[in-house]
Design a protein around this motif. Structure first.
Motif, PDB file in Angstrom:
ATOM      1  N   ARG A  26      11.984  32.361  17.321  1.00 46.12           N
ATOM      2  CA  ARG A  26      10.792  32.671  16.761  1.00 46.12           C
ATOM      3  C   ARG A  26       9.627  31.587  17.307  1.00 46.12           C
ATOM      4  O   ARG A  26       8.440  32.102  17.482  1.00 46.12           O
ATOM      5  CB  ARG A  26      10.923  32.186  15.274  1.00 46.12           C
ATOM      6  CG  ARG A  26      11.610  32.812  14.392  1.00 46.12           C
ATOM      7  CD  ARG A  26      11.843  32.426  12.941  1.00 46.12           C
ATOM      8  NE  ARG A  26      12.532  31.325  12.811  1.00 46.12           N
ATOM      9  CZ  ARG A  26      13.620  31.176  12.453  1.00 46.12           C
ATOM     10  NH1 ARG A  26      14.381  32.604  12.495  1.00 46.12           N
ATOM     11  NH2 ARG A  26      14.428  30.286  12.358  1.00 46.12           N
ATOM     12  N   GLY A  27       9.989  30.468  18.078  1.00 42.91           N
ATOM     13  CA  GLY A  27       8.960  29.698  19.011  1.00 42.91           C
ATOM     14  C   GLY A  27       8.516  30.410  19.959  1.00 42.91           C
ATOM     15  O   GLY A  27       7.369  30.258  20.317  1.00 42.91           O
ATOM     16  N   VAL A  28       9.325  31.194  20.666  1.00 36.57           N
ATOM     17  CA  VAL A  28       8.866  31.852  22.137  1.00 36.57           C
ATOM     18  C   VAL A  28       7.962  33.207  21.391  1.00 36.57           C
ATOM     19  O   VAL A  28       6.895  33.238  21.982  1.00 36.57           O
ATOM     20  CB  VAL A  28      10.021  32.416  22.764  1.00 36.57           C
ATOM     21  CG1 VAL A  28       9.684  33.474  23.696  1.00 36.57           C
ATOM     22  CG2 VAL A  28      10.924  31.235  23.180  1.00 36.57           C
ATOM     23  N   ALA A  29       8.179  33.719  20.367  1.00 29.30           N
ATOM     24  CA  ALA A  29       7.403  34.795  19.813  1.00 29.30           C
ATOM     25  C   ALA A  29       6.197  34.110  19.474  1.00 29.30           C
ATOM     26  O   ALA A  29       4.930  34.733  19.694  1.00 29.30           O
ATOM     27  CB  ALA A  29       8.083  35.460  18.571  1.00 29.30           C
ATOM     28  N   VAL A  36      -1.824  35.252  23.246  1.00 29.06           N
ATOM     29  CA  VAL A  36      -2.718  36.451  23.143  1.00 29.06           C
ATOM     30  C   VAL A  36      -3.841  36.026  22.444  1.00 29.06           C
ATOM     31  O   VAL A  36      -5.099  36.493  22.732  1.00 29.06           O
ATOM     32  CB  VAL A  36      -2.136  37.642  22.421  1.00 29.06           C
ATOM     33  CG1 VAL A  36      -2.839  38.733  22.049  1.00 29.06           C
ATOM     34  CG2 VAL A  36      -0.819  38.208  23.282  1.00 29.06           C
ATOM     35  N   ALA A  37      -3.597  35.359  21.277  1.00 29.22           N
ATOM     36  CA  ALA A  37      -4.942  34.713  20.614  1.00 29.22           C
ATOM     37  C   ALA A  37      -5.798  33.799  21.392  1.00 29.22           C
ATOM     38  O   ALA A  37      -6.840  33.981  21.092  1.00 29.22           O
ATOM     39  CB  ALA A  37      -4.432  33.985  19.400  1.00 29.22           C
ATOM     40  N   SER A  38      -5.168  33.207  22.341  1.00 30.22           N
ATOM     41  CA  SER A  38      -6.017  32.174  23.114  1.00 30.22           C
ATOM     42  C   SER A  38      -6.992  33.067  24.106  1.00 30.22           C
ATOM     43  O   SER A  38      -8.000  32.994  24.579  1.00 30.22           O
ATOM     44  CB  SER A  38      -5.397  31.087  23.938  1.00 30.22           C
ATOM     45  OG  SER A  38      -4.766  31.815  25.138  1.00 30.22           O
ATOM     46  N   GLU A  39      -6.369  34.301  24.724  1.00 29.89           N
ATOM     47  CA  GLU A  39      -7.222  35.326  25.489  1.00 29.89           C
ATOM     48  C   GLU A  39      -8.251  35.817  24.661  1.00 29.89           C
ATOM     49  O   GLU A  39      -9.381  36.106  25.246  1.00 29.89           O
ATOM     50  CB  GLU A  39      -6.295  36.188  26.011  1.00 29.89           C
ATOM     51  CG  GLU A  39      -5.259  35.535  27.306  1.00 29.89           C
ATOM     52  CD  GLU A  39      -5.996  34.946  28.140  1.00 29.89           C
ATOM     53  OE1 GLU A  39      -7.089  35.327  28.929  1.00 29.89           O
ATOM     54  OE2 GLU A  39      -5.429  33.818  28.595  1.00 29.89           O
ATOM     55  N   GLY A  47      -3.258  24.411  24.188  1.00 33.37           N
ATOM     56  CA  GLY A  47      -3.271  23.810  22.631  1.00 33.37           C
ATOM     57  C   GLY A  47      -3.054  25.210  21.667  1.00 33.37           C
ATOM     58  O   GLY A  47      -2.086  24.943  20.750  1.00 33.37           O
ATOM     59  N   THR A  48      -3.474  26.478  21.956  1.00 35.64           N
ATOM     60  CA  THR A  48      -3.074  27.507  21.087  1.00 35.64           C
ATOM     61  C   THR A  48      -1.971  27.967  21.306  1.00 35.64           C
ATOM     62  O   THR A  48      -1.232  28.358  20.260  1.00 35.64           O
ATOM     63  CB  THR A  48      -4.147  28.801  21.549  1.00 35.64           C
ATOM     64  OG1 THR A  48      -5.489  28.253  21.612  1.00 35.64           O
ATOM     65  CG2 THR A  48      -3.988  29.884  20.580  1.00 35.64           C
ATOM     66  N   ILE A  49      -1.099  27.908  22.441  1.00 35.44           N
ATOM     67  CA  ILE A  49       0.358  28.036  22.556  1.00 35.44           C
ATOM     68  C   ILE A  49       1.309  27.312  21.980  1.00 35.44           C
ATOM     69  O   ILE A  49       2.093  27.771  21.235  1.00 35.44           O
ATOM     70  CB  ILE A  49       0.913  28.261  24.249  1.00 35.44           C
ATOM     71  CG1 ILE A  49       0.044  29.487  24.587  1.00 35.44           C
ATOM     72  CG2 ILE A  49       2.154  28.326  24.414  1.00 35.44           C
ATOM     73  CD1 ILE A  49      -0.040  29.387  26.392  1.00 35.44           C
ATOM     74  N   LEU A  50       0.858  26.115  21.801  1.00 37.92           N
ATOM     75  CA  LEU A  50       1.529  25.046  21.378  1.00 37.92           C
ATOM     76  C   LEU A  50       1.398  25.341  19.756  1.00 37.92           C
ATOM     77  O   LEU A  50       2.594  25.263  18.868  1.00 37.92           O
ATOM     78  CB  LEU A  50       1.088  23.499  21.702  1.00 37.92           C
ATOM     79  CG  LEU A  50       1.425  23.222  23.062  1.00 37.92           C
ATOM     80  CD1 LEU A  50       0.981  21.612  23.248  1.00 37.92           C
ATOM     81  CD2 LEU A  50       3.036  23.129  23.201  1.00 37.92           C
TER      82      LEU A  50
END
Length: 66
Positions: A26-29, A36-39, A47-50
């Motif tokens: 779930r963390g990887v997903a 995707v959201a950061s792009e 920060g967005t990936i974390l």
């Protein structure tokens, strides 16, 4: 229109995170959805990936992914 499609895809991926077996998956997903959201949003990638990874890991603890 393309941004809307990307956002819908990210939400779908995050929604599928509940179907995964453990916190790591779930963390990887969540991290992928965060990328995707950061792009799309033009925010800081790290920060967005974390944030996405944390949301994926903790979603079952919050009762969202059960």
């Amino acid at each position: 229109m393309q941004k809307k499609s990307i956002i819908i895809a990210a939400v779908a991926v995050f929604g599928l995170a509940g179907c995964l077996d453990n916190d790591v998956e779930r963390g990887v997903a969540g991290a992928g959805a965060g990328l995707v959201a950061s792009e799309v949003l033009g925010t800081d990638r790290t920060g967005t990936i974390l944030a996405g990874a944390a949301a994926g890991v903790l979603c079952d603890d919050a009762g969202i992914c059960r």
